[in-house]
Design a protein around this motif. Structure first.
Motif, PDB file in Angstrom:
ATOM      1  N   THR A  23      16.456  -7.854 -13.729  1.00 23.63           N
ATOM      2  CA  THR A  23      17.761  -8.055 -13.093  1.00 23.63           C
ATOM      3  C   THR A  23      17.927  -7.176 -11.854  1.00 23.63           C
ATOM      4  O   THR A  23      18.744  -7.470 -10.997  1.00 23.63           O
ATOM      5  CB  THR A  23      18.901  -7.734 -14.082  1.00 23.63           C
ATOM      6  OG1 THR A  23      18.761  -6.372 -14.518  1.00 23.63           O
ATOM      7  CG2 THR A  23      18.880  -8.683 -15.277  1.00 23.63           C
ATOM      8  N   HIS A  24      17.140  -6.096 -11.789  1.00 26.05           N
ATOM      9  CA  HIS A  24      17.271  -5.128 -10.695  1.00 26.05           C
ATOM     10  C   HIS A  24      15.886  -4.649 -10.248  1.00 26.05           C
ATOM     11  O   HIS A  24      14.908  -4.772 -10.994  1.00 26.05           O
ATOM     12  CB  HIS A  24      18.087  -3.907 -11.142  1.00 26.05           C
ATOM     13  CG  HIS A  24      19.499  -4.237 -11.491  1.00 26.05           C
ATOM     14  ND1 HIS A  24      19.851  -4.805 -12.692  1.00 26.05           N
ATOM     15  CD2 HIS A  24      20.648  -4.077 -10.798  1.00 26.05           C
ATOM     16  CE1 HIS A  24      21.164  -4.988 -12.724  1.00 26.05           C
ATOM     17  NE2 HIS A  24      21.675  -4.546 -11.582  1.00 26.05           N
ATOM     18  N   ARG A  25      15.858  -4.062  -9.057  1.00 27.53           N
ATOM     19  CA  ARG A  25      14.620  -3.490  -8.534  1.00 27.53           C
ATOM     20  C   ARG A  25      14.932  -2.190  -7.809  1.00 27.53           C
ATOM     21  O   ARG A  25      15.919  -2.086  -7.087  1.00 27.53           O
ATOM     22  CB  ARG A  25      13.966  -4.478  -7.558  1.00 27.53           C
ATOM     23  CG  ARG A  25      12.762  -3.905  -6.826  1.00 27.53           C
ATOM     24  CD  ARG A  25      12.097  -4.929  -5.933  1.00 27.53           C
ATOM     25  NE  ARG A  25      12.992  -5.350  -4.866  1.00 27.53           N
ATOM     26  CZ  ARG A  25      12.585  -5.808  -3.682  1.00 27.53           C
ATOM     27  NH1 ARG A  25      11.303  -5.919  -3.421  1.00 27.53           N
ATOM     28  NH2 ARG A  25      13.453  -6.172  -2.774  1.00 27.53           N
ATOM     29  N   VAL A  26      14.021  -1.226  -8.015  1.00 25.02           N
ATOM     30  CA  VAL A  26      14.087   0.045  -7.292  1.00 25.02           C
ATOM     31  C   VAL A  26      12.769   0.167  -6.537  1.00 25.02           C
ATOM     32  O   VAL A  26      11.693   0.039  -7.120  1.00 25.02           O
ATOM     33  CB  VAL A  26      14.253   1.252  -8.254  1.00 25.02           C
ATOM     34  CG1 VAL A  26      14.325   2.550  -7.466  1.00 25.02           C
ATOM     35  CG2 VAL A  26      15.474   1.079  -9.147  1.00 25.02           C
ATOM     36  N   GLN A  27      12.851   0.392  -5.233  1.00 24.12           N
ATOM     37  CA  GLN A  27      11.650   0.537  -4.412  1.00 24.12           C
ATOM     38  C   GLN A  27      11.325   2.022  -4.290  1.00 24.12           C
ATOM     39  O   GLN A  27      12.172   2.814  -3.887  1.00 24.12           O
ATOM     40  CB  GLN A  27      11.870  -0.098  -3.037  1.00 24.12           C
ATOM     41  CG  GLN A  27      12.133  -1.591  -3.149  1.00 24.12           C
ATOM     42  CD  GLN A  27      12.371  -2.249  -1.804  1.00 24.12           C
ATOM     43  OE1 GLN A  27      12.416  -1.599  -0.761  1.00 24.12           O
ATOM     44  NE2 GLN A  27      12.512  -3.555  -1.812  1.00 24.12           N
ATOM     45  N   LYS A  38       0.818  -1.218   0.000  1.00 26.62           N
ATOM     46  CA  LYS A  38       0.000   0.000   0.000  1.00 26.62           C
ATOM     47  C   LYS A  38       0.847   1.261   0.000  1.00 26.62           C
ATOM     48  O   LYS A  38       0.355   2.348  -0.268  1.00 26.62           O
ATOM     49  CB  LYS A  38      -0.947   0.009   1.206  1.00 26.62           C
ATOM     50  CG  LYS A  38      -2.058  -1.004   1.077  1.00 26.62           C
ATOM     51  CD  LYS A  38      -3.036  -0.911   2.211  1.00 26.62           C
ATOM     52  CE  LYS A  38      -4.149  -1.919   1.990  1.00 26.62           C
ATOM     53  NZ  LYS A  38      -5.267  -1.755   2.877  1.00 26.62           N
ATOM     54  N   THR A  39       2.137   1.108   0.288  1.00 22.39           N
ATOM     55  CA  THR A  39       2.996   2.284   0.391  1.00 22.39           C
ATOM     56  C   THR A  39       4.206   2.252  -0.547  1.00 22.39           C
ATOM     57  O   THR A  39       5.050   3.135  -0.485  1.00 22.39           O
ATOM     58  CB  THR A  39       3.521   2.436   1.836  1.00 22.39           C
ATOM     59  OG1 THR A  39       4.264   1.259   2.184  1.00 22.39           O
ATOM     60  CG2 THR A  39       2.379   2.641   2.815  1.00 22.39           C
ATOM     61  N   ARG A  40       4.295   1.224  -1.420  1.00 22.74           N
ATOM     62  CA  ARG A  40       5.507   1.103  -2.230  1.00 22.74           C
ATOM     63  C   ARG A  40       5.227   0.511  -3.613  1.00 22.74           C
ATOM     64  O   ARG A  40       4.492  -0.464  -3.749  1.00 22.74           O
ATOM     65  CB  ARG A  40       6.526   0.205  -1.519  1.00 22.74           C
ATOM     66  CG  ARG A  40       7.863   0.144  -2.196  1.00 22.74           C
ATOM     67  CD  ARG A  40       8.820  -0.836  -1.534  1.00 22.74           C
ATOM     68  NE  ARG A  40       8.534  -2.198  -1.987  1.00 22.74           N
ATOM     69  CZ  ARG A  40       8.289  -3.220  -1.186  1.00 22.74           C
ATOM     70  NH1 ARG A  40       8.299  -3.062   0.126  1.00 22.74           N
ATOM     71  NH2 ARG A  40       8.041  -4.412  -1.667  1.00 22.74           N
ATOM     72  N   ILE A  41       5.844   1.119  -4.611  1.00 18.65           N
ATOM     73  CA  ILE A  41       5.886   0.542  -5.957  1.00 18.65           C
ATOM     74  C   ILE A  41       7.268  -0.066  -6.135  1.00 18.65           C
ATOM     75  O   ILE A  41       8.278   0.550  -5.794  1.00 18.65           O
ATOM     76  CB  ILE A  41       5.645   1.623  -7.044  1.00 18.65           C
ATOM     77  CG1 ILE A  41       4.148   1.962  -7.104  1.00 18.65           C
ATOM     78  CG2 ILE A  41       6.148   1.147  -8.402  1.00 18.65           C
ATOM     79  CD1 ILE A  41       3.773   2.972  -8.164  1.00 18.65           C
ATOM     80  N   ASP A  42       7.295  -1.279  -6.654  1.00 22.01           N
ATOM     81  CA  ASP A  42       8.552  -1.894  -7.037  1.00 22.01           C
ATOM     82  C   ASP A  42       8.709  -1.718  -8.539  1.00 22.01           C
ATOM     83  O   ASP A  42       7.829  -2.101  -9.319  1.00 22.01           O
ATOM     84  CB  ASP A  42       8.576  -3.390  -6.691  1.00 22.01           C
ATOM     85  CG  ASP A  42       8.852  -3.645  -5.213  1.00 22.01           C
ATOM     86  OD1 ASP A  42       9.150  -2.689  -4.483  1.00 22.01           O
ATOM     87  OD2 ASP A  42       8.776  -4.818  -4.799  1.00 22.01           O
ATOM     88  N   LEU A  43       9.801  -1.117  -8.936  1.00 28.91           N
ATOM     89  CA  LEU A  43      10.128  -0.925 -10.340  1.00 28.91           C
ATOM     90  C   LEU A  43      11.192  -1.951 -10.694  1.00 28.91           C
ATOM     91  O   LEU A  43      12.316  -1.893 -10.190  1.00 28.91           O
ATOM     92  CB  LEU A  43      10.660   0.503 -10.568  1.00 28.91           C
ATOM     93  CG  LEU A  43      11.246   0.800 -11.939  1.00 28.91           C
ATOM     94  CD1 LEU A  43      10.174   0.690 -13.027  1.00 28.91           C
ATOM     95  CD2 LEU A  43      11.908   2.171 -11.942  1.00 28.91           C
ATOM     96  N   GLY A  44      10.829  -2.906 -11.516  1.00 25.78           N
ATOM     97  CA  GLY A  44      11.784  -3.912 -11.970  1.00 25.78           C
ATOM     98  C   GLY A  44      12.408  -3.454 -13.274  1.00 25.78           C
ATOM     99  O   GLY A  44      11.723  -2.918 -14.144  1.00 25.78           O
ATOM    100  N   LEU A  45      13.714  -3.663 -13.397  1.00 27.96           N
ATOM    101  CA  LEU A  45      14.438  -3.251 -14.599  1.00 27.96           C
ATOM    102  C   LEU A  45      15.282  -4.400 -15.128  1.00 27.96           C
ATOM    103  O   LEU A  45      15.815  -5.199 -14.353  1.00 27.96           O
ATOM    104  CB  LEU A  45      15.348  -2.058 -14.296  1.00 27.96           C
ATOM    105  CG  LEU A  45      14.644  -0.791 -13.840  1.00 27.96           C
ATOM    106  CD1 LEU A  45      15.646   0.231 -13.335  1.00 27.96           C
ATOM    107  CD2 LEU A  45      13.799  -0.212 -14.957  1.00 27.96           C
TER     108      LEU A  45
END
Length: 176
Positions: A149-153, A120-127
């Motif tokens: 290969t990577h993730r940015v929270q 509810k408080t975070r998007i995970d951006l997978g790259l």
């Protein structure tokens, strides 16, 4: 599945949906149990017919409904999503946006990014940044496994900054 259903039963998906509708069953499990018991279906085909009858599979939903459902109860994440889309859209007009049940794939020739409202408080951006070292906010793919290969929270709009957009652009370029 549809072709196999016709081959195995002699009836089309449309025919089976009508059979199920006549029972007035409206619960997924009840439909599966009925098809297995009364018509000798395997679980896979019973599940397929139940999903299609109830229109609860992702293939029965349009893109806007899929996206809307992803952010139900997570509306505060929508501005982060919108800023990501705005930035990604500026890279070119060769990007396909493919909504899934719980995420949005960004595809050029191959998928390069995945946007998922994880909590509810975070998007995970997978790259997909093959060969790039993890650094700072650019972490391991985590729950994305081999899809990325990577993730940015991301927890705020301010975190969608030049650094994040540069990583996305790099993934976009690698996917072309």
């Amino acid at each position: 599945m549809e072709e196999g259903l016709l081959e195995k039963t002699g009836k089309s998906l449309k025919d089976w949906i009508e059979v199920v509708k006549k029972t007035e069953l409206d619960k997924h499990k009840a439909i599966i149990d009925y098809l297995k018991k009364e018509h000798g279906f395997t679980h896979g085909y019973a599940n397929f017919v139940a999903l299609k009858t109830l229109k609860s599979d992702t293939g029965s939903m349009d893109d806007s409904t899929l996206l809307e459902n992803q952010y139900k109860g997570k509306e505060s994440l929508k501005p982060i999503y919108e800023k990501l889309i705005e930035g990604i859209s500026s890279f070119g007009n060769d990007i396909t946006k493919t909504p899934k049940k719980d995420s949005l794939s960004m595809i050029r020739k191959r998928q390069f990014a995945l946007i998922k409202p994880a909590t509810k408080t975070r998007i995970d951006l997978g790259l997909k940044l093959k060969g790039k070292e993890e650094e700072g906010r650019l972490g391991s793919s985590g729950p994305f496994g081999t899809m990325c290969t990577h993730r940015v929270q991301l927890t705020s709009v301010d975190e969608v900054d030049a650094e994040v957009l540069d990583w996305i652009k790099e993934a976009y370029e690698m996917a072309g």
